[in-house]
Each structure stands twice: as structure tokens, then as C-alpha cells.
Design a protein around this motif. Structure first.
Motif, PDB file in Angstrom:
ATOM      1  N   SER A   1      -5.602  -0.853  -7.192  1.00  0.00           N
ATOM      2  CA  SER A   1      -6.358   0.337  -6.780  1.00  0.00           C
ATOM      3  C   SER A   1      -5.929   1.570  -7.557  1.00  0.00           C
ATOM      4  CB  SER A   1      -6.054   0.576  -5.290  1.00  0.00           C
ATOM      5  OG  SER A   1      -6.382   1.880  -4.891  1.00  0.00           O
ATOM      6  N   TRP A   2      -6.862   2.514  -7.667  1.00  0.00           N
ATOM      7  CA  TRP A   2      -6.497   3.871  -8.072  1.00  0.00           C
ATOM      8  C   TRP A   2      -6.016   4.538  -6.790  1.00  0.00           C
ATOM      9  CZ3 TRP A   2     -11.807   4.433 -10.861  1.00  0.00           C
ATOM     10  CH2 TRP A   2     -11.705   3.954 -12.173  1.00  0.00           C
ATOM     11  N   GLU A   3      -4.833   4.153  -6.377  1.00  0.00           N
ATOM     12  CA  GLU A   3      -4.381   4.475  -5.027  1.00  0.00           C
ATOM     13  C   GLU A   3      -4.197   5.968  -4.805  1.00  0.00           C
ATOM     14  OE1 GLU A   3      -4.676   2.318  -2.915  1.00  0.00           O
ATOM     15  OE2 GLU A   3      -3.886   3.378  -1.162  1.00  0.00           O
TER      16      GLU A   3
ATOM     17  N   ASN B   1      -1.199  -2.261  -6.880  1.00  0.00           N
ATOM     18  CA  ASN B   1      -1.848  -2.120  -5.567  1.00  0.00           C
ATOM     19  C   ASN B   1      -3.340  -2.345  -5.690  1.00  0.00           C
ATOM     20  OD1 ASN B   1      -2.596   0.193  -6.920  1.00  0.00           O
ATOM     21  ND2 ASN B   1      -1.100   1.482  -5.868  1.00  0.00           N
TER      22      ASN B   1
ATOM     23  N   PHE C   1       3.296  -1.497 -10.847  1.00  0.00           N
ATOM     24  CA  PHE C   1       2.972  -1.300  -9.426  1.00  0.00           C
ATOM     25  C   PHE C   1       1.517  -1.720  -9.212  1.00  0.00           C
ATOM     26  CE2 PHE C   1       6.304   1.971  -8.020  1.00  0.00           C
ATOM     27  CZ  PHE C   1       7.104   1.798  -9.129  1.00  0.00           C
TER      28      PHE C   1
ATOM     29  N   ASP D   1      -1.279  -0.212 -11.911  1.00  0.00           N
ATOM     30  CA  ASP D   1      -2.225  -1.161 -12.502  1.00  0.00           C
ATOM     31  C   ASP D   1      -3.350  -0.434 -13.231  1.00  0.00           C
ATOM     32  OD1 ASP D   1      -4.505  -1.786  -9.877  1.00  0.00           O
ATOM     33  OD2 ASP D   1      -2.791  -0.467  -9.726  1.00  0.00           O
ATOM     34  N   GLY D   2      -3.810   0.685 -12.671  1.00  0.00           N
ATOM     35  CA  GLY D   2      -4.886   1.420 -13.350  1.00  0.00           C
ATOM     36  C   GLY D   2      -4.440   1.926 -14.707  1.00  0.00           C
TER      37      GLY D   2
HETATM   38 MG    MG Z   1      -2.843   1.329  -8.652  1.00  0.00          MG
END
Ligand code: MG
Ligand code: S1T
Length: 540
Positions: free
Chosen positions: A455-457, A453, A451, A426-427
Motif C-alpha cells: 500500500s501507499w500507506e 504493506n 516494508f 513497497d511503493g
Molecule cells: Mg507501502
């Protein structure tokens, strides 16, 4: 013929198949000639980072030159990161930039789009290209273009060509290609002797195929060489996807502590590691379980071969591979290859989705419909790609820039006509995902697995206390229709399978599948990577 037509013919003659670009007033004159001459098709996109990534990926996909055409200043400087990525990953990208005319430079006025001096841009591109030229002399232009394009192909690195806007219509002679440079045959034979002797002495030699094997179109020959030598082959993280369409004794991808143990043991236990066209960088070697003594390896990269303390300069990879093949006439030496087993048979139930489920679902899809080329962005999506069947892959596996995935998928489809699968977080989608809005104009229809999530997972994994990694939920699926595609959000494995089947059955429109992934849920590969990095840094 005018100067730009001569340049365009030369680009095509050196292997360019299309141009990606965004014009500006310094570029309109040469863009007009691109469009009217029809020598190469022009695809305009929405933001110069996307132009650079798409052109880079087109070069990697069709094994020719990638061409990114931009305007001076705001355009070219907006693309610096993409060109740096191409430089780091040895992609033969040609940057065309419009520029101020000679008369303007004498106007005494500061020009719009000018940074420090009118030459600043040229100087900045020196750092991320292997050769540069400003076409300010029509008589010298053919030789300058020949030199720069030959260097681009020889080094497999980007080059920079600035086109002053008052030069485009000047008459110009055709470009004559530079003669290919022959390798020193004595040095080549001596090097081949030494390599073969070194491999013969080794108890467990291993061949690691690196990106130069693809950049110089040597996959077929390297697969044959490996079979004849009876050498097990691995790729690095960055080299993932290499040899996917070739009959090579491929054991898998080496990722040190993050990879499959049997592959890690094969590489780190080798006493004859042959790095063929491999970039020796941290994403490929920093997570080694046991530090590989690179001085004991055989390295062929950047046109030179290093064996221990011996260096053979000026030995292009293609000459080396041909020289080795001449000395190992065959037949093939049979090798029991234990190919990695990739996850298959996802249960389409109401359970939540993990990145490894995505890989499993894609493996199931490709088992039914055939392999698809993949363009991946940076993030857990790229680690997930390591769990997908070995297939053609373009990704920033070393330079590790975000924003690559979507534009690269468009570049791949423009260059090959194949429908790509795009993997993106997503980022990263927030950066360049909007380039999907250009698919309708050009009939591109990638399948995009986003993907999400929220977040910057990857960053949260290493620094969980920072709340700036929380991105919140964007309604990506709802945005697809407005951009000319179809979007769906999925949260269960059953929904994922249905969405993939529907996307596969729908052609002519991009298919965006936004996969909701619970916070903190990582791919198996990224989990091993994180655990390994933490363990290795704890012992340092
Ligand atoms: Mg992400
Ligand atoms: N900006 C750019 C252009 N490229 C980068 N690689 C970064 C910043 C740093 C960076 C990463 S990984 C990451 C960032 C910001 C987060 C990626 O988020 P997303 O795309 O959602 O993927 P995921 O959630 O799977 O992590 C690397 C370490 O430098």
C-alpha cells in the motif's frame, strides 16, 4: 589536455570521488574520455532518477561533490526531480549533460531529445541549480568551470554543466580554483558578540544542528562548541543522523507532536533556540505543539545570520562556527544529557511484524555488529528510522521524494565503502528498487529492508477511502535472485531476526528482506505524527 580532462581534474580537485551516469549519443564523446582517462571512476546505473539520487547521496556521505553524468533531453530531464531534491536539501551535486554541438544547432533541423528549443533544458535547470554553464568556448571554459564548482561548494547546492559534443576534444588549459572568499571580520565579531549575549541571557538555550553542519563538514566543531557552551543539542527530522559519530550533548530529534515529549518540550520551551544550518521547512517545524516564534530564534543558514530583526549577510557557517569557538576557549561545561532510549530486545516469536519491531531488530543487530549507515526512502520507513539508534542517515527528510532509498544506498557504499542498511517501502521500491541489479557489477552488497504493506500507506492514513492506495502484493523476494542478490520474505519476528542474522553473515551479494506488514500497522512515530497533524488541523 582536452576540455573534458580539464573538467574531470577540476571535479576531482574540488572533492568529487566518483561519477554516476547513463550515456546517450550526445554524451558518448565525453563518456569515452571519462572511461579512458580514469581520472574518476564511473558507475553507470539503469534510470536517471537513480543516477541523481546516488550522486546526491555520495556527496552527502563523503562530504564532497556528487557528480551525475547524463545525455541531453531524455536523460537530463529524466533527472529533474532528483536534482530538485538535491537543491532543496542543499546537496552539492554537479550535473554534467551532453549537448548538441554548435554546428548542429545551425542545421535548421529539430534535434531528437529537443523539447521546445535547444536551450530549454538549460533554462529548466536554472530553477534547480545555483549556477549553470555551457562549455562552448574552450578558452573561457577553465574560468567558467572554476566559477561554477566554487559556487557549488560555497552554496552547497547543485550546478549544471552542459558539454556540447563537438567540444570535448578541444585543447583546454587546467582549471585554477577560485580563491576562497573571506568573511567580513568586523561583521563576524559583531555577530558572534550578539549570539553569545543572546545565549547567555537565555534561561534554556538549545542548539538545533541542521544539514548545513554536515554539508560544510562542521560536525566535530559544532559538537565541541556545544560542549563548551554547555548547550543541549537536538536535530530536526531532516537532520536525523547528524553528529552520530561525534561527542555532542545530543538529546534527540525534534518532531513536534510526533516526537518524544521531552525533546519537544526542550525545543518549544526554549527562550534561546539556535538554528545552526537548519532549513526552516514544514517537515521540520509544521507539527509544533506550540508554534515556535521563529523571529525570536537565532538562525544561521545560506551564509547569513538572523537574530530577531538583525540580519548579518555573507557570514559563511564555517566562519561563524570558528568565530564562536575562538570566543569560548573552554573547558567544556558538563551537561547531564538524558539521551533518548531506543527500543531494544525484540522477542523473536511468531508474532506479526510492526515497523517498530523492525527498528528494534535493527537496534539489536547494531548492538551486536556495530552501527551501520542507513539510506532511507520516504514513507513509514523514514519515520521508523527515527526509532533506530542515532547513526549516519541519508534520506529525503524535507523534499520527501520517493525513490531515493535504494540508489542512495548504492551511492553511499560507492562513496564510503561501508555496507549500508537500506529502508524502503513497497511503493518506493517499485520506482527505483531495480537499481539493485547493478550491485553485482560493482560488488555492492547492501542489506535492504523492504516494508511491504502492499500500500501507499502514508496516503491511506490520511485518505483511507481511496482504493487507489492498494498496491497488491508483488513478489519482491523472488525477484532478488534474478538481479544477483538473495531475497527472503518474512512475516514473523522470529523470521525477521533469522533473516537479519543471515544477511549480516552474507557478503558480496545484496540481501533483500521483504517484510510483510499487515495493512494499517504503522510505526509508533508515524502514528504520533498522524494523530498530531489531525489534532493540529482540527484546532485550526
Ligand atoms: Mg507501502
Ligand atoms: N511520488 C514521488 C516520487 N514521491 C512522493 N513523495 C509521492 C509521489 C507522494 C507520496 C508520499 S508517501 C507515498 C506517496 C505516493 C506512498 C509511499 O508508499 P510506500 O513507499 O509503500 O511507503 P508507505 O507504505 O510506508 O507509505 C509523500 C507524502 O508525498
Amino acid at each position: 589536455m582536452n576540455l573534458v580532462e580539464s573538467l574531470l581534474h577540476a571535479l576531482k580537485d574540488h572533492g568529487a570521488r566518483q561519477i554516476f551516469g547513463i550515456p546517450g549519443d550526445f554524451a558518448l564523446p565525453y563518456f569515452r574520455i571519462i572511461e579512458q582517462s580514469q581520472i574518476l571512476p564511473l558507475y553507470t546505473l539503469s534510470h536517471e532518477p537513480g543516477v541523481g539520487f546516488a550522486a546526491d547521496a555520495s556527496a552527502r556521505a563523503h562530504l564532497g561533490l556528487g557528480v551525475a553524468a547524463v545525455t541531453y533531453g531524455a536523460g537530463a530531464l529524466n533527472m529533474v526531480n532528483a536534482v530538485a531534491a538535491a537543491y532543496a536539501e542543499k546537496s552539492p551535486l554537479v550535473v554534467l549533460s551532453g549537448g548538441p554541438g554548435k554546428g548542429e544547432a545551425r542545421s535548421g533541423l529539430l534535434l531528437h531529445h529537443q523539447a521546445k528549443t535547444l536551450d530549454s533544458q538549460f533554462q529548466m535547470f536554472r530553477e534547480i541549480t545555483c549556477d549553470q554553464v555551457k562549455l562552448d568556448d574552450a578558452a573561457r571554459a577553465p574560468a567558467d568551470i572554476a566559477r561554477v564548482l566554487a559556487k557549488c561548494l560555497r552554496n552547497s547546492e547543485p550546478v549544471y554543466i552542459e558539454i556540447p559534443r563537438d567540444m570535448v576534444n578541444l585543447p583546454c588549459a587546467p582549471v585554477l580554483r577560485e580563491a576562497p572568499r573571506a568573511a567580513d571580520q568586523d561583521a563576524l565579531e559583531a555577530c558572534v558578540d550578539e549570539i553569545l549575549a543572546r545565549l547567555a541571557q537565555a534561561q534554556s538555550p538549545v542548539l538545533m544542528a541542521g544539514v548545513e553542519v554536515r554539508r560544510y563538514d562542521l560536525e566535530e566543531k559544532v559538537a565541541l562548541l556545544a560542549r563548551r557552551l554547555g548547550l543541549p543539542v537536538v536535530t530536526s527530522f531532516m537532520g536525523r543522523g547528524l553528529l552520530a559519530e561525534h561527542d555532542a550533548p545530543l538529546f534527540g530529534t525534534y518532531m513536534g507532536v510526533a516526537g518524544l515529549p521531552e525533546v519537544t518540550q526542550l525545543v518549544e520551551g526554549s527562550d534561546g533556540l539556535f538554528l545552526l544550518g537548519e532549513i526552516v521547512c514544514d517537515t521540520n517545524f509544521a507539527v509544533s505543539e506550540t508554534k515556535i516564534d521563529l523571529r525570536k530564534t537565532i538562525q544561521a543558514l545560506d551564509g547569513r545570520v538572523t537574530l530577531g530583526y538583525h540580519v548579518y549577510p555573507d557570514l559563511p557557517l564555517a566562519d561563524l562556527v570558528d568565530g564562536l569557538l575562538r570566543r569560548v576557549p573552554g573547558p567544556d561545561k558538563p551537561l547531564a544529557v538524558r539521551r533518548p532510549v531506543y527500543p531494544r530486545g525484540m522477542t523473536a516469536d511468531a508474532a506479526g511484524i510492526t515497523p517498530t519491531d523492525i527498528a528494534t531488530a535493527v537496534n539489536d543487530l547494531m548492538a551486536t555488529h556495530g552501527k551501520m549507515p542507513i539510506a532511507s526512502d520516504m514513507g513509514d520507513c523514514l519515520f521508523t528510522a527515527m526509532e533506530i539508534e542515532h547513526t549516519a542517515l541519508v534520506a529525503p527528510g524535507y523534499y520527501a521524494t520517493m525513490g531515493y532509498g535504494v540508489p542512495a544506498g548504492l551511492g553511499l557504499q560507492a562513496a564510503t565503502g561501508q555496507r549500508p542498511l537500506i529502508l524502503v517501502g513497497d511503493g518506493a521500491f517499485q520506482m527505483t528498487g531495480w537499481e539493485l541489479g547493478n550491485c553485482r557489477r560493482y560488488g555492492w552488497d547492501p542489506i535492504v529492508l523492504l516494508f511491504n504493506n502492499a500500500s501507499w500507506e502514508m496516503l491511506r492514513t490520511f485518505q483511507p477511502e481511496s482504493s487507489f492506495n492498494d498496491l497488491g502484493h508483488w513478489g519482491f523476494a523472488e525477484m532478488a535472485a534474478g538481479m544477483g542478490g538473495d531475497g527472503v520474505r518474512v512475516g514473523t519476528r522470529a523470521e525477521l531476526k533469522a533473516a537479519l542474522d543471515r544477511a549480516m553473515a552474507t557478503r558480496g551479494r545484496f540481501q533483500l528482506i521483504e517484510v510483510t506488514i499487515p495493512r494499517g500497522v504503522l510505526s509508533d512515530t508515524l502514528q504520533r505524527f498522524v494523530a498530531g497533524v489531525k489534532r493540529l488541523s482540527a484546532v485550526k
